[in-house]
Enzyme design. Sequence first.
Site, PDB file in Angstrom:
ATOM      1  N   HIS A 224       0.850  -1.179   0.000  1.00 12.14           N
ATOM      2  CA  HIS A 224       0.000   0.000   0.000  1.00 12.14           C
ATOM      3  C   HIS A 224       0.895   1.242   0.000  1.00 12.14           C
ATOM      4  CE1 HIS A 224      -3.642  -2.316   0.731  1.00 12.14           C
ATOM      5  NE2 HIS A 224      -3.043  -2.926   1.735  1.00 12.14           N
TER       6      HIS A 224
ATOM      7  N   ARG B 171       0.788 -12.872 -31.707  1.00 13.95           N
ATOM      8  CA  ARG B 171       0.204 -13.825 -32.654  1.00 13.95           C
ATOM      9  C   ARG B 171      -0.146 -15.121 -31.945  1.00 13.95           C
ATOM     10  NH1 ARG B 171       3.721 -17.799 -34.707  1.00 13.95           N
ATOM     11  NH2 ARG B 171       5.951 -17.485 -34.285  1.00 13.95           N
TER      12      ARG B 171
END
Length: 247
Positions: free
Chosen positions: A171, A241
Amino acid sequence: MKEIDKNQVIRERLLQARSSPAKAYMDLTVGDVGLRRFLVYEFLTTILGSMPGGFGFLVRKKFYPRLFKNVGNGLILGRNVTIRHPHKITLGNNVTVDDNSVLEGRGEGVVLEDSVVINRNSMLLAKTGPIYLGSRTTIGCNCVLASLGGIELGESVLVAGGCYMSGGDYHMGDTSRVIMDQGAYSKGPIRIGDNVWIGTGAILLDGVTVGTGAVIGAGAVVTRDIPENVIAVGVPARVIRSRAKKD
């Protein structure tokens, strides 16, 4: 999102060690297994851990299995392999762990299925989450798998050298406090399907899933899920791809 227990962070453990160094050392290396098992661990790792040559392989193969939760046949352990919390580590048949590697089961344990190979200088750190490697998976040299929320690799996964898989973050919303004091969390486990190839130096962040048969290019940073049977490259990684053959 999973919050990480502050007391499980190594920095906190080391601070606690100042009041009771011996207890902290036992906690970091073997956990709460009792004095007898701790002494066996100390004796075997100190005397046999760095023993060179074929004789070193043989004696570690014979005596180290008593340290682990479960061990199959054909174990090969190289020199100077660091083992922490071995009672939470399960090894299948024909597992190989090369020189200077680290296996740490401190959190929820480590499972290496049959014929897994860990090449030298690699670290598998089950900090607060588990690590699971499916059969015939190979981890290249100088890799780090650090599990806070979990890391799971399927069968026949090929991980090239210098890869990093990290399941956790800090955090940082409170600018009045240093980041390391605000607590850590995980977005979820890293999951990698069967027959995946991860190229040299790739980084996988927590909460991502890589589908079966995918290829991750060298140096890629995976920040989101990758589908099955595709090739993904770049920072952040993107699909360029499909691997499927065209008619």
